[in-house]
Design a protein around this motif. Structure first.
Motif, PDB file in Angstrom:
ATOM      1  N   LEU A  28     -11.037  -4.866   7.826  1.00  0.00           N
ATOM      2  CA  LEU A  28      -9.829  -5.609   8.194  1.00  0.00           C
ATOM      3  C   LEU A  28      -9.000  -5.962   6.968  1.00  0.00           C
ATOM      4  O   LEU A  28      -7.760  -5.857   6.983  1.00  0.00           O
ATOM      5  N   LEU A  29      -9.652  -6.374   5.886  1.00  0.00           N
ATOM      6  CA  LEU A  29      -8.930  -6.725   4.666  1.00  0.00           C
ATOM      7  C   LEU A  29      -8.263  -5.498   4.049  1.00  0.00           C
ATOM      8  O   LEU A  29      -7.120  -5.566   3.590  1.00  0.00           O
ATOM      9  N   GLY A  30      -8.982  -4.372   4.038  1.00  0.00           N
ATOM     10  CA  GLY A  30      -8.405  -3.144   3.496  1.00  0.00           C
ATOM     11  C   GLY A  30      -7.191  -2.714   4.293  1.00  0.00           C
ATOM     12  O   GLY A  30      -6.164  -2.316   3.736  1.00  0.00           O
ATOM     13  N   LEU A  71      -1.401  -2.319   4.428  1.00  0.00           N
ATOM     14  CA  LEU A  71      -0.236  -2.459   5.296  1.00  0.00           C
ATOM     15  C   LEU A  71       0.830  -3.326   4.618  1.00  0.00           C
ATOM     16  O   LEU A  71       2.010  -2.962   4.569  1.00  0.00           O
ATOM     17  N   ALA A  72       0.399  -4.453   4.060  1.00  0.00           N
ATOM     18  CA  ALA A  72       1.338  -5.345   3.375  1.00  0.00           C
ATOM     19  C   ALA A  72       1.902  -4.684   2.122  1.00  0.00           C
ATOM     20  O   ALA A  72       3.101  -4.794   1.831  1.00  0.00           O
ATOM     21  N   TYR A  73       1.054  -3.978   1.390  1.00  0.00           N
ATOM     22  CA  TYR A  73       1.482  -3.334   0.147  1.00  0.00           C
ATOM     23  C   TYR A  73       2.526  -2.262   0.437  1.00  0.00           C
ATOM     24  O   TYR A  73       3.541  -2.147  -0.257  1.00  0.00           O
ATOM     25  N   THR A  74       2.318  -1.465   1.475  1.00  0.00           N
ATOM     26  CA  THR A  74       3.249  -0.394   1.831  1.00  0.00           C
ATOM     27  C   THR A  74       4.583  -0.958   2.296  1.00  0.00           C
ATOM     28  O   THR A  74       5.637  -0.362   2.062  1.00  0.00           O
ATOM     29  N   ALA A 117      -0.904  -9.099  -1.753  1.00  0.00           N
ATOM     30  CA  ALA A 117      -1.762  -8.163  -1.017  1.00  0.00           C
ATOM     31  C   ALA A 117      -3.085  -7.945  -1.728  1.00  0.00           C
ATOM     32  O   ALA A 117      -4.117  -7.730  -1.085  1.00  0.00           O
ATOM     33  N   GLY A 118      -3.065  -7.986  -3.066  1.00  0.00           N
ATOM     34  CA  GLY A 118      -4.264  -7.680  -3.834  1.00  0.00           C
ATOM     35  C   GLY A 118      -5.277  -8.796  -3.891  1.00  0.00           C
ATOM     36  O   GLY A 118      -6.467  -8.543  -4.115  1.00  0.00           O
ATOM     37  N   VAL A 119      -4.850 -10.040  -3.707  1.00  0.00           N
ATOM     38  CA  VAL A 119      -5.780 -11.158  -3.789  1.00  0.00           C
ATOM     39  C   VAL A 119      -6.872 -11.038  -2.735  1.00  0.00           C
ATOM     40  O   VAL A 119      -8.042 -11.292  -3.012  1.00  0.00           O
TER      41      VAL A 119
END
Length: 329
Positions: free
Chosen positions: A215-217, A222-225, A233-235
């Motif tokens: 789910l996190l991946g 999704l947020a990064y794109t 997104a990376g945190v």
């Protein structure tokens, strides 16, 4: 709103004019090439660039497409175009995606330094039993980059770059593991280091961690794109993956009997995050433009999905074996 600048040689001029029929653009003759300038809403850029590519023979150096974002444009025509495009789903252009993931196919000192510092800060947070310090360390870590790079490169049919991204990820995590073990070994004789609740919580593994990682991946990619800032997104990914790696380095020195369970948790997180990232690019329909490349990319995606599915199945079995109530506990 994006500005599209197209340089085209005389032989491809008519083909491009036909492609842009119905659109407003400005042309000029610069040196030996023709220059087309047009503006388009963000939602239309991907489709428009694809049409322009089809009209040009990009084997010639004179033919070139450049996309940029102007600070502002005043035009009633563009306002109408933006209004029509409001309900369209925007997809990031393939070229932009490749450019964004390229830095994560190579290992450099900056990535190693940032990840190592984040690992040391997380180490201190774990020993101090301070979750705020642990989460703060995640702001420094660039771990999302290689995971995002793997998923995008696989979806675009570039397995070589995808494997290099995995190599970068493993190198970064390996550096954190070694640094955590060395720091623990050096500090412990002078300042006895406790096994805190923050540490023990990352020693016991559970299949739920795999689901959480998927789910996190998915959410992070999704947020990064969608151009959410990388630090946000990376945190989530760093918080899920970096502390367990640090804990593995700690228990290697202080409690070796827990190393297997800790290592399984780390592998759970890595596989789950990569699986979630791959699922995200499939949902976003990221892929090559050309039909031939789409077929090849589909094969790589299918093979990667099968491998990840098998790994997840094995990890669930191993996790139940070494987890609470398992034969090794």
């Amino acid at each position: 709103m994006k500005k599209i600048l197209v340089h085209v040689r005389d032989e491809d001029y008519d083909a491009l004019v036909n492609t842009l029929e119905g659109l407003y653009y400005v042309t000029d003759h610069v040196g030996d090439v023709n220059e087309f300038i047009l503006f388009a809403p963000d939602e239309d850029v991907n489709d428009l660039v694809e049409k322009i590519r089809d009209a040009l023979d990009l084997r010639y150096n004179e033919n070139m497409i450049e996309v940029s974002r102007p600070e502002f444009v005043v035009s009633t025509y563009l306002q109408r175009a933006e209004k029509k495009a409001e309900e369209k789903e925007e997809n990031a252009p393939v070229e932009k995606l490749l450019n964004s993931v390229k830095p994560y196919t190579e290992l450099d000192l900056e990535k190693v330094s940032l990840t190592s510092i984040a690992g040391l800060v997380a180490l201190f947070g774990l020993f101090l039993n301070n979750s705020v310090i642990i989460i703060g360390a995640m702001l420094l870590s660039p771990i999302i980059g290689p995971i995002y790079s793997f998923s995008v490169n696989i979806a675009l049919g570039k397995p070589g770059d995808a494997l290099r991204s995995v190599g970068v990820l493993l190198a970064l995590l390996g550096a954190v593991f070694l640094l955590s073990a060395i720091a623990t070994f050096v500090i412990n004789p002078f300042i006895p280091l406790p096994i805190t609740e923050e540490i023990t919580g990352r020693i016991v593994t559970n299949p739920i961690y795999i689901i959480m990682a998927v789910l996190l991946g998915f959410a992070a990619v999704l947020a990064y794109t969608l151009e959410t800032p990388e630090v946000i997104a990376g945190v989530a990914i760093a918080a899920a993956l970096l502390p367990p790696v640090v804990v593995s380095g700690i228990v290697l020195v202080l409690q070796p009997v827990s190393l297997l369970s800790s290592a399984v948790l780390v592998v759970d997180e890595i596989v789950g995050l990569i699986a979630g990232a791959l699922l995200a690019v499939l949902v976003l329909k990221i892929g090559p433009r050309e039909s031939r490349d789409q077929i090849a990319a589909g094969k790589y995606v299918f093979r990667s999905a099968m491998i990840l599915a098998v790994l997840i199945g094995l990890l669930v079995a191993v996790t139940l074996f070494v987890g609470p109530g398992g034969p090794l506990v």
